[in-house]
Scaffold this motif. Structure first.
Motif, short mmCIF file in Angstrom:
data_model
loop_
_atom_site.label_atom_id
_atom_site.label_comp_id
_atom_site.label_asym_id
_atom_site.label_seq_id
_atom_site.Cartn_x
_atom_site.Cartn_y
_atom_site.Cartn_z
N ARG A 57 0.82 -1.20 0.00
CA ARG A 57 0.00 0.00 0.00
C ARG A 57 0.86 1.26 0.00
NH1 ARG A 57 -2.31 3.31 2.79
NH2 ARG A 57 -4.43 4.08 2.46
N ASP A 58 1.89 1.27 0.84
CA ASP A 58 2.75 2.44 0.93
C ASP A 58 3.44 2.72 -0.39
OD1 ASP A 58 2.03 2.79 3.51
OD2 ASP A 58 3.78 1.79 4.36
N ASP A 59 3.83 1.67 -1.09
CA ASP A 59 4.50 1.87 -2.38
C ASP A 59 3.56 2.57 -3.36
OD1 ASP A 59 7.10 0.78 -2.02
OD2 ASP A 59 6.19 -1.19 -1.88
N ILE A 60 2.33 2.12 -3.40
CA ILE A 60 1.37 2.72 -4.33
C ILE A 60 1.18 4.19 -4.00
CG2 ILE A 60 -1.01 2.69 -5.12
CD1 ILE A 60 -0.97 -0.33 -4.71
N VAL A 61 0.99 4.47 -2.73
CA VAL A 61 0.85 5.87 -2.31
C VAL A 61 2.07 6.65 -2.74
CG1 VAL A 61 0.75 7.39 -0.32
CG2 VAL A 61 -0.64 5.32 -0.36
N ASP A 62 3.24 6.04 -2.54
CA ASP A 62 4.49 6.73 -2.85
C ASP A 62 4.64 6.97 -4.36
OD1 ASP A 62 6.82 7.88 -1.75
OD2 ASP A 62 7.99 6.25 -2.64
N ILE A 63 4.31 5.96 -5.14
CA ILE A 63 4.39 6.11 -6.59
C ILE A 63 3.52 7.28 -7.04
CG2 ILE A 63 3.71 5.05 -8.77
CD1 ILE A 63 4.45 2.33 -7.48
N PHE A 64 2.34 7.36 -6.48
CA PHE A 64 1.44 8.43 -6.91
C PHE A 64 1.83 9.78 -6.34
CE2 PHE A 64 -1.96 7.04 -9.66
CZ PHE A 64 -1.71 5.69 -9.71
N ARG A 65 2.56 9.79 -5.25
CA ARG A 65 3.11 11.07 -4.77
C ARG A 65 4.06 11.63 -5.81
NH1 ARG A 65 3.51 10.01 1.40
NH2 ARG A 65 5.09 8.48 0.90
N LEU A 66 4.98 10.79 -6.28
CA LEU A 66 5.94 11.26 -7.28
C LEU A 66 5.23 11.59 -8.58
CD1 LEU A 66 8.72 11.86 -8.31
CD2 LEU A 66 9.11 9.42 -8.66
N ARG A 67 4.27 10.75 -8.93
CA ARG A 67 3.54 10.99 -10.16
C ARG A 67 2.83 12.34 -10.10
NH1 ARG A 67 -1.19 7.21 -12.88
NH2 ARG A 67 -1.41 8.57 -14.69
N GLU A 68 2.22 12.63 -8.97
CA GLU A 68 1.55 13.92 -8.81
C GLU A 68 2.53 15.06 -8.97
OE1 GLU A 68 -1.72 13.24 -5.61
OE2 GLU A 68 -1.23 15.38 -5.54
N ALA A 69 3.66 14.95 -8.31
CA ALA A 69 4.66 16.02 -8.38
C ALA A 69 5.02 16.29 -9.83
CB ALA A 69 5.90 15.63 -7.58
N LEU A 70 5.27 15.23 -10.58
CA LEU A 70 5.74 15.40 -11.95
C LEU A 70 4.62 15.90 -12.87
CD1 LEU A 70 7.87 12.14 -12.24
CD2 LEU A 70 8.68 14.46 -11.80
N GLU A 71 3.45 15.33 -12.74
CA GLU A 71 2.38 15.72 -13.65
C GLU A 71 1.91 17.14 -13.38
OE1 GLU A 71 -0.68 13.21 -15.01
OE2 GLU A 71 0.39 11.36 -14.54
N ILE A 72 1.80 17.48 -12.11
CA ILE A 72 1.37 18.84 -11.78
C ILE A 72 2.36 19.85 -12.37
CG2 ILE A 72 1.04 20.48 -9.90
CD1 ILE A 72 -1.20 18.52 -10.02
N GLU A 73 3.63 19.57 -12.18
CA GLU A 73 4.62 20.51 -12.71
C GLU A 73 4.54 20.55 -14.23
OE1 GLU A 73 6.18 22.35 -10.73
OE2 GLU A 73 7.72 23.34 -11.93
N ALA A 74 4.34 19.39 -14.84
CA ALA A 74 4.23 19.34 -16.30
C ALA A 74 3.04 20.16 -16.78
CB ALA A 74 4.10 17.90 -16.77
#
Lengths: 201, 201
Positions: free
Chosen positions: B57-74
DNA sequence: CGTGGTAGATTGTTCCACAATTCGACGATA
DNA sequence: TATCGTCGAATTGTGGAACAATCTACCACG
């Protein structure tokens, strides 16, 4: 050697030469090189081995784009969780203790520690990994450029502001401040790069 | 094989066995494994080789944390530059054309294409690289979980909204929408994970 | 002066070998 | 019987030599 500056930017790292110089097997050198490639310090040219990365203006802009994405998200996460960041505070303290003649290297170290503390505070393994990559590239930048830096006390003041902004709880204002801080740093490096290019040209 | 699901999560990949099975030398396997480690698909256990990553579960949350950071900035970068993203529009079109019975795999492909288009539009090599990492991990997620997905038309509608938000020019609203979209996706995956854990437990 | 080819250097990959480390089974001891 | 230590097999981590594929630099030739 890479971060020393004892290797010229763009230098080709021949496998036999370096494996012998390092006292390791060629396979081991290749494995190590692969790791550094993923950190952005080396580049692989197919059938032509690896070469030390050369960072141009676009690279610096790009590095700071990723850095901004990661740090902004880290700040948001940290602020919404309300976590204190003692390491960041400690870094500010160390800035304050610096004398006028503090070495450039010391300033860089504390700066790095401050920003890394914010990343660490998220507890996100992947944001951490991604940030580790940009951080090595920034170190590479530094090694190659030796940019102009403000007086230690100015750097200290700026980071104190950043920390206070985080503590204030105003997310948008903090985000804006970080964007400005990082943008200025990127400008510093790009002008340093252009200054070097004038010399070599 | 990893993304096939033909390898169990957490499976140990023994070097001799796999190099023979793949018809390559052990060194070559090690080099390939190193690359997959950097993409987050494999994990290295010192002196115990590599094993297929197990995502909790933590990994999924973590993956989407990074994904959010990157997509939002994009998204921010793309909107401030005012670039059109034809590939994203094309992805929405493909969503619209899907029938009720579209395969789950097709939906995932289009979804990925949509989000990748936004990342590509930044023209940032490093954001791209970082995103490539999370994307493989998401694929791994998918391979291991086969989560519940909404009806194709709902997915289509959601992405059409995202694209329209980008075109509207309202950065803050778009950011909020993306955060919601990504948060929902993460929730989807975590519930799927918990459902699987119930089965295996 | 440009072009093509050839020889040397370098990389990418394979095979073999062996020390270091881990894991599991076995047996000794309390 | 349970716990612990020891030994051995399996596996990884690293070294070394070899060779085909590819690239580079140089040279002869038109």
């Amino acid at each position: 050697m890479i971060l020393d500056g004892s290797l010229e930017p763009g230098a080709r790292l021949r496998e036999t030469e370096f494996s012998q110089r390092l006292g390791i097997a060629r396979h081991t050198f290749r494995a190590a090189a692969q790791i550094l490639i993923n950190e952005g310090l080396l580049r692989r040219l197919p059938n032509r081995g690896v070469q030390l990365a050369v960072l141009d203006r676009d690279d610096i802009v790009d590095i700071f784009r990723l850095r901004e994405a990661l740090e902004i998200e880290a700040v948001r996460l940290g602020m919404s969780a309300g976590t204190e960041i003692p390491e960041a505070a400690a870094a500010v303290e160390r800035f304050n203790d610096l004398g006028e003649d503090a070495s450039w290297r010391t300033v860089v170290d504390i700066d790095m520690a401050f920003h890394r503390a914010i990343i660490d505070a998220t507890g996100s393994e992947r944001i951490n990994r991604a940030y580790a990559g940009v951080q090595s590239e920034i170190l590479l930048c530094m090694a190659q450029l030796r940019p102009h830096y403000d007086r230690p006390e100015d750097v200290a003041a700026e980071h104190r502001e950043l920390l206070e902004a985080i503590r204030s709880g105003d997310v948008d204002a903090t985000e804006k401040l970080f964007r400005k801080h990082l943008g200025d740093a990127a400008d510093n490096l790009t002008t340093a790069l252009e200054a070097r290019e004038e010399v070599t040209a």
